[in-house]
Design a protein around this motif. Sequence first.
Motif, PDB file in Angstrom:
ATOM      1  N   MET A  78       5.897  -7.107   5.135  1.00  0.00           N
ATOM      2  CA  MET A  78       5.991  -7.548   6.459  1.00  0.00           C
ATOM      3  C   MET A  78       7.335  -6.971   7.243  1.00  0.00           C
ATOM      4  SD  MET A  78       3.603  -9.727   7.092  1.00  0.00           S
ATOM      5  CE  MET A  78       4.256 -11.185   8.365  1.00  0.00           C
ATOM      6  N   GLN A  79       8.394  -6.962   6.442  1.00  0.00           N
ATOM      7  CA  GLN A  79       9.621  -6.477   6.977  1.00  0.00           C
ATOM      8  C   GLN A  79       9.560  -4.925   7.291  1.00  0.00           C
ATOM      9  OE1 GLN A  79      12.336  -8.125   8.032  1.00  0.00           O
ATOM     10  NE2 GLN A  79      11.933 -10.144   7.037  1.00  0.00           N
ATOM     11  N   MET A  80       8.850  -3.988   6.640  1.00  0.00           N
ATOM     12  CA  MET A  80       8.838  -2.903   6.662  1.00  0.00           C
ATOM     13  C   MET A  80       7.733  -2.413   7.857  1.00  0.00           C
ATOM     14  SD  MET A  80       8.185  -2.026   2.741  1.00  0.00           S
ATOM     15  CE  MET A  80       7.628  -0.329   2.974  1.00  0.00           C
ATOM     16  N   LEU A  81       6.785  -3.306   7.978  1.00  0.00           N
ATOM     17  CA  LEU A  81       5.737  -3.096   9.112  1.00  0.00           C
ATOM     18  C   LEU A  81       6.713  -3.486  10.584  1.00  0.00           C
ATOM     19  CD1 LEU A  81       2.453  -4.407   7.613  1.00  0.00           C
ATOM     20  CD2 LEU A  81       2.992  -1.847   8.280  1.00  0.00           C
ATOM     21  N   LYS A  82       7.360  -4.762  10.314  1.00  0.00           N
ATOM     22  CA  LYS A  82       7.895  -5.028  11.854  1.00  0.00           C
ATOM     23  C   LYS A  82       8.971  -3.822  12.259  1.00  0.00           C
ATOM     24  CE  LYS A  82       9.553  -8.136  14.432  1.00  0.00           C
ATOM     25  NZ  LYS A  82       8.424  -8.913  15.397  1.00  0.00           N
TER      26      LYS A  82
ATOM     27  N   SER B  36      -5.654  -3.449  10.549  1.00  0.00           N
ATOM     28  CA  SER B  36      -5.546  -1.909   9.978  1.00  0.00           C
ATOM     29  C   SER B  36      -6.736  -1.267  10.914  1.00  0.00           C
ATOM     30  CB  SER B  36      -6.234  -1.818   8.582  1.00  0.00           C
ATOM     31  OG  SER B  36      -7.432  -1.935   8.233  1.00  0.00           O
ATOM     32  N   THR B  37      -6.491   0.081  11.030  1.00  0.00           N
ATOM     33  CA  THR B  37      -7.212   0.966  12.006  1.00  0.00           C
ATOM     34  C   THR B  37      -7.386   2.170  11.041  1.00  0.00           C
ATOM     35  OG1 THR B  37      -5.340   1.673  13.080  1.00  0.00           O
ATOM     36  CG2 THR B  37      -6.892  -0.122  14.134  1.00  0.00           C
ATOM     37  N   THR B  38      -8.365   2.895  11.238  1.00  0.00           N
ATOM     38  CA  THR B  38      -8.733   3.979  10.364  1.00  0.00           C
ATOM     39  C   THR B  38      -8.461   5.390  11.178  1.00  0.00           C
ATOM     40  OG1 THR B  38     -10.391   3.000   9.119  1.00  0.00           O
ATOM     41  CG2 THR B  38     -10.439   5.529   9.218  1.00  0.00           C
ATOM     42  N   VAL B  39      -7.520   5.917  10.731  1.00  0.00           N
ATOM     43  CA  VAL B  39      -6.985   7.278  11.473  1.00  0.00           C
ATOM     44  C   VAL B  39      -7.237   8.524  10.796  1.00  0.00           C
ATOM     45  CG1 VAL B  39      -5.261   5.965  12.699  1.00  0.00           C
ATOM     46  CG2 VAL B  39      -4.578   7.162  10.848  1.00  0.00           C
ATOM     47  N   ARG B  40      -7.472   9.960  11.447  1.00  0.00           N
ATOM     48  CA  ARG B  40      -7.711  11.012  10.641  1.00  0.00           C
ATOM     49  C   ARG B  40      -6.174  11.652  10.282  1.00  0.00           C
ATOM     50  NH1 ARG B  40     -12.494  12.962  10.495  1.00  0.00           N
ATOM     51  NH2 ARG B  40     -14.094  12.162  11.836  1.00  0.00           N
ATOM     52  N   ILE B  41      -6.135  11.884   9.281  1.00  0.00           N
ATOM     53  CA  ILE B  41      -4.884  12.500   8.501  1.00  0.00           C
ATOM     54  C   ILE B  41      -5.010  13.983   8.370  1.00  0.00           C
ATOM     55  CG2 ILE B  41      -3.142  12.500   6.700  1.00  0.00           C
ATOM     56  CD1 ILE B  41      -3.229  10.027   8.171  1.00  0.00           C
ATOM     57  N   PRO B  42      -4.066  15.059   9.038  1.00  0.00           N
ATOM     58  CA  PRO B  42      -4.322  16.392   8.864  1.00  0.00           C
ATOM     59  C   PRO B  42      -4.380  16.800   7.537  1.00  0.00           C
ATOM     60  CG  PRO B  42      -2.471  15.769  10.574  1.00  0.00           C
ATOM     61  CD  PRO B  42      -2.799  14.513   9.972  1.00  0.00           C
ATOM     62  N   MET B  43      -5.128  17.569   7.271  1.00  0.00           N
ATOM     63  CA  MET B  43      -5.559  18.262   5.823  1.00  0.00           C
ATOM     64  C   MET B  43      -5.768  17.122   4.941  1.00  0.00           C
ATOM     65  SD  MET B  43      -4.962  21.205   6.794  1.00  0.00           S
ATOM     66  CE  MET B  43      -4.854  22.113   5.071  1.00  0.00           C
ATOM     67  N   GLY B  44      -6.623  16.135   5.151  1.00  0.00           N
ATOM     68  CA  GLY B  44      -6.699  15.042   4.325  1.00  0.00           C
ATOM     69  C   GLY B  44      -7.857  13.857   4.725  1.00  0.00           C
ATOM     70  N   ARG B  45      -8.382  13.213   3.989  1.00  0.00           N
ATOM     71  CA  ARG B  45      -9.197  12.230   4.396  1.00  0.00           C
ATOM     72  C   ARG B  45      -8.852  11.144   5.342  1.00  0.00           C
ATOM     73  NH1 ARG B  45     -11.911  10.110  -1.063  1.00  0.00           N
ATOM     74  NH2 ARG B  45      -9.806   9.528  -1.486  1.00  0.00           N
ATOM     75  N   PRO B  46      -9.604  10.520   6.250  1.00  0.00           N
ATOM     76  CA  PRO B  46      -9.230   9.428   7.141  1.00  0.00           C
ATOM     77  C   PRO B  46      -8.441   8.222   6.167  1.00  0.00           C
ATOM     78  CG  PRO B  46     -11.358  10.118   7.700  1.00  0.00           C
ATOM     79  CD  PRO B  46     -11.067  10.891   6.258  1.00  0.00           C
ATOM     80  N   ALA B  47      -7.467   7.813   6.628  1.00  0.00           N
ATOM     81  CA  ALA B  47      -6.748   6.618   6.029  1.00  0.00           C
ATOM     82  C   ALA B  47      -6.547   5.596   6.951  1.00  0.00           C
ATOM     83  CB  ALA B  47      -5.315   7.127   5.480  1.00  0.00           C
ATOM     84  N   ALA B  48      -6.480   4.287   6.352  1.00  0.00           N
ATOM     85  CA  ALA B  48      -6.201   2.950   6.954  1.00  0.00           C
ATOM     86  C   ALA B  48      -4.711   2.842   7.319  1.00  0.00           C
ATOM     87  CB  ALA B  48      -6.566   2.121   6.177  1.00  0.00           C
ATOM     88  N   VAL B  49      -4.303   2.447   8.478  1.00  0.00           N
ATOM     89  CA  VAL B  49      -2.986   2.270   9.120  1.00  0.00           C
ATOM     90  C   VAL B  49      -2.780   0.809   9.328  1.00  0.00           C
ATOM     91  CG1 VAL B  49      -1.366   2.859  10.574  1.00  0.00           C
ATOM     92  CG2 VAL B  49      -2.539   4.890   9.768  1.00  0.00           C
ATOM     93  N   TYR B  50      -1.936   0.154   8.505  1.00  0.00           N
ATOM     94  CA  TYR B  50      -1.629  -1.115   8.750  1.00  0.00           C
ATOM     95  C   TYR B  50      -0.516  -1.449   9.872  1.00  0.00           C
ATOM     96  CZ  TYR B  50      -4.791  -1.344   4.817  1.00  0.00           C
ATOM     97  OH  TYR B  50      -5.660  -1.006   3.673  1.00  0.00           O
ATOM     98  N   ARG B  51      -0.811  -2.542  10.308  1.00  0.00           N
ATOM     99  CA  ARG B  51       0.300  -3.101  11.409  1.00  0.00           C
ATOM    100  C   ARG B  51       0.073  -4.529  11.413  1.00  0.00           C
ATOM    101  NH1 ARG B  51      -3.732  -0.887  14.265  1.00  0.00           N
ATOM    102  NH2 ARG B  51      -5.024  -2.335  15.521  1.00  0.00           N
ATOM    103  N   LEU B  52       1.260  -5.190  11.967  1.00  0.00           N
ATOM    104  CA  LEU B  52       1.174  -6.745  12.096  1.00  0.00           C
ATOM    105  C   LEU B  52       0.134  -7.143  13.161  1.00  0.00           C
ATOM    106  CD1 LEU B  52       5.071  -7.144  11.709  1.00  0.00           C
ATOM    107  CD2 LEU B  52       3.633  -7.666   9.866  1.00  0.00           C
ATOM    108  N   THR B  53      -0.230  -8.457  12.913  1.00  0.00           N
ATOM    109  CA  THR B  53      -1.158  -9.031  14.024  1.00  0.00           C
ATOM    110  C   THR B  53      -0.083  -9.875  14.769  1.00  0.00           C
ATOM    111  OG1 THR B  53      -1.085 -10.908  12.654  1.00  0.00           O
ATOM    112  CG2 THR B  53      -2.894  -9.463  12.110  1.00  0.00           C
TER     113      THR B  53
END
Length: 212
Positions: free
Chosen positions: A14-18, A54-71
């Motif tokens: 939680m602190q890291m995402l904040k 989370s939302t799914t984003v495209r990563i350069p040179m890789g598969r899409p990845a989930a990116v997490y954020r606080l609600t």
Amino acid sequence: MKDDLDLSTRNRIMQMLKTAGQLTTKDLTDQLGITGMAVRRHISILERDNLIESTTVRIPMGRPAAVYRLTDQADDYFPKNYHSVALDLLTELEVEAGETMVNHLFDLRKATLMQRYESKMVNKDLENRVAALSEIQNENGYMATWEKTGDSDYILTEYNCPISRVANKYNHACTCELNLFESLLEAKVSRSDCLAKGDNKCVYRIRPQQDR
């Protein structure tokens, strides 16, 4: 001990995402120094509790990845200092316009709360109005309980007061709460214990109006 460690790890996430705004599972794994499986387990619990999303984003040179954020709900997880801000503003108002204006502000708040909650009391007897008031106060963080103590007498107890520091300085806030309860319940209400005055709870005795 394991539960404490798990909670500590989730606190760190939680602190890291904040501070970072958003992070991937790999970001979290690298920074925490634990396995990806362990990170995903903590993420699953935080998502279940509606603290991260989370939302799914495209990563350069890789598969899409989930990116997490606080609600938005997670904002309540972090310390707040609202009471100090409120006290500062009320003190400024008192200096500029006098205590009468501060009391008038609490009267306006009481009228607003009355308008907001009176519909919850329609077509209810006293016992159900007391139950509804207890529910309202719980939703507002007062940790309220109620019990029937006689044929038509009730006790409402609040173990927390979100505005206790404000009410400690401006007692009219407590007067307005008492008046609000009388109006909502259409009953006689008296207070025997008060958190703002140093007691460990607020206790209200509620009786039908005709028992005055």
